[in-house]
Design an enzyme around this catalytic site. Structure first.
Site, mmCIF file in Angstrom:
data_model
loop_
_atom_site.group_PDB
_atom_site.id
_atom_site.type_symbol
_atom_site.label_atom_id
_atom_site.label_comp_id
_atom_site.label_asym_id
_atom_site.label_seq_id
_atom_site.Cartn_x
_atom_site.Cartn_y
_atom_site.Cartn_z
ATOM 1 N N ASP A 183 -6.584 0.800 -6.420
ATOM 2 C CA ASP A 183 -6.910 0.799 -7.848
ATOM 3 C C ASP A 183 -8.418 0.885 -8.053
ATOM 4 O OD1 ASP A 183 -4.224 0.539 -8.421
ATOM 5 O OD2 ASP A 183 -4.308 -1.620 -8.780
ATOM 6 N N ASN A 192 -2.587 7.626 -0.129
ATOM 7 C CA ASN A 192 -3.065 7.095 1.140
ATOM 8 C C ASN A 192 -2.410 7.893 2.267
ATOM 9 O OD1 ASN A 192 -0.461 5.973 1.647
ATOM 10 N ND2 ASN A 192 -1.025 4.057 0.638
ATOM 11 N N LYS A 246 -0.104 7.226 4.511
ATOM 12 C CA LYS A 246 1.362 7.135 4.598
ATOM 13 C C LYS A 246 2.022 7.914 3.466
ATOM 14 C CE LYS A 246 5.060 3.635 4.892
ATOM 15 N NZ LYS A 246 5.812 3.976 3.656
ATOM 16 N N GLU A 247 1.497 7.772 2.256
ATOM 17 C CA GLU A 247 2.059 8.482 1.106
ATOM 18 C C GLU A 247 1.934 9.992 1.291
ATOM 19 O OE1 GLU A 247 1.096 5.089 -2.315
ATOM 20 O OE2 GLU A 247 -0.384 6.630 -1.820
#
Length: 326
Positions: free
Chosen positions: A275, A205, A207-208
């Site tokens: 997921d 995502n 942020k990751e």
């Protein structure tokens, strides 16, 4: 038209075999009412009305794939305890092949207990150990995983940073997959993406991605592309697919960038949406669709599940209906 292409695939009756390897856990819910504070401390007293468990982590990815119609083999590690037996029972009842799951007596099965008053979460209690697997257990896992890799049409890594994806083990698994010409799609976690070197797709995502690329923030297309290319260079991946919450998702390669706008008309709960996205991508790519088509369908799948409470799943028919209703 993409929806007709998918309907033709459904009518052909193809059922892809997908191997999901990842951190396994149990989501444990204690649900009740809270109408007063405890006399012992300023905390709510929950009168329990219901209690249940659902498979979490990589097992939730497997459930999403099962709902789409895939045949599933699930690989990972649990503790050697009653919670592992409970998880195994649920997986077997649902028809998920759990033969690639190993037990490690040095760790508990990861359990996340959420205490709920109505729809409000009051507290979460985690039972987990995140140390890497022993060298012997890593060797046993790799040896056993080879047969599952052979049988798979595509492989998903679901990394929740709970100890399974140590760099050496991760690289061994990717090498075994590439040796057999099997694509690996990674849902990453943590700061070290070097361990995913050789994967076909990595799906962080926003942020990751920013954390892994060591950039302060991603607030525009240029910053997103720059961060994604850092990871492409680190890993040699063909694509970085970035989920962008209310903005949809972006597909980045060395030569191209594409933004797929969000399909959601309303947002109730984003729990488990990541997921669902990786499951839909894997399912449709295993059916022979290209990455753009698979991501478009995954975008619709995410729009469906975030309109529901908790970790929800969807079906191919629901995805098609969502596409055709717009």
């Amino acid at each position: 038209m993409l929806s007709q292409k998918v309907r033709d695939l459904q009518q052909a009756g193809n059922r892809p075999n997908i191997l999901v390897i990842g951190d396994l856990m149990i989501d444990h819910y204690i649900v009740g009412e809270a109408n007063r504070l405890s006399p012992e401390a300023p905390v709510p007293v929950v009168n329990v009305r219901n209690e249940f468990i659902t498979p979490g982590g990589a097992a939730n990815v497997a459930q999403n794939l099962l709902s789409l119609g895939a045949g599933i083999t699930l690989g990972g590690v649990t503790g050697n305890d009653a919670d592992a037996d409970r998880l195994s029972d649920v997986l077997k009842k649902e028809g998920i092949d759990a033969s690639a799951i190993f037990k490690d007596a040095t760790r508990p099965t990861t359990v996340k207990t959420r205490v709920m008053a109505g729809s409000h979460q009051l507290v979460r209690v985690d039972r987990e150990t995140t140390h890497p697997l022993s060298a012997d257990l890593q060797k046993a896992f790799i040896a056993h995983a080879k047969n599952a890799i052979d049988a798979a049409d595509i492989i998903v890594f679901s990394d929740y940073n709970k100890g399974l994806f140590a760099p050496e083990l991760t690289q061994h698994l990717i090498e075994e997959a590439n040796r057999r010409d099997k694509k690996v799609i990674v849902d990453p976690k943590g700061l070290d993406y070097h361990k995913y070197k050789g994967a076909y797709i990595i799906k962080p995502n926003r942020k990751e991605l920013a954390e892994a690329a060591k950039t302060e923030r991603i607030s525009n297309v240029e910053q997103l592309q720059e961060a994604a290319r850092v990871i492409l260079k680190q890993t040699g991946a063909q694509y970085i697919v970035v989920t962008l919450s209310e903005q949809g998702m972006a597909i980045v390669s060395e030569l191209a960038y594409q933004l797929l706008p969000v399909k959601a008309t309303s947002v109730f709960d984003v729990t488990g949406a990541g997921d669902t996205v990786i499951a839909a991508m894997a399912y449709f790519m295993a059916q022979g669709l290209n990455i753009d088509e698979a991501c478009e369908l995954a975008n619709h799948a995410a729009a469906i599940v975030i309109r529901q409470a908790g970790s929800a799943v969807t079906t191919v028919e629901e995805i098609l209906q969502d596409m055709e209703s717009r």
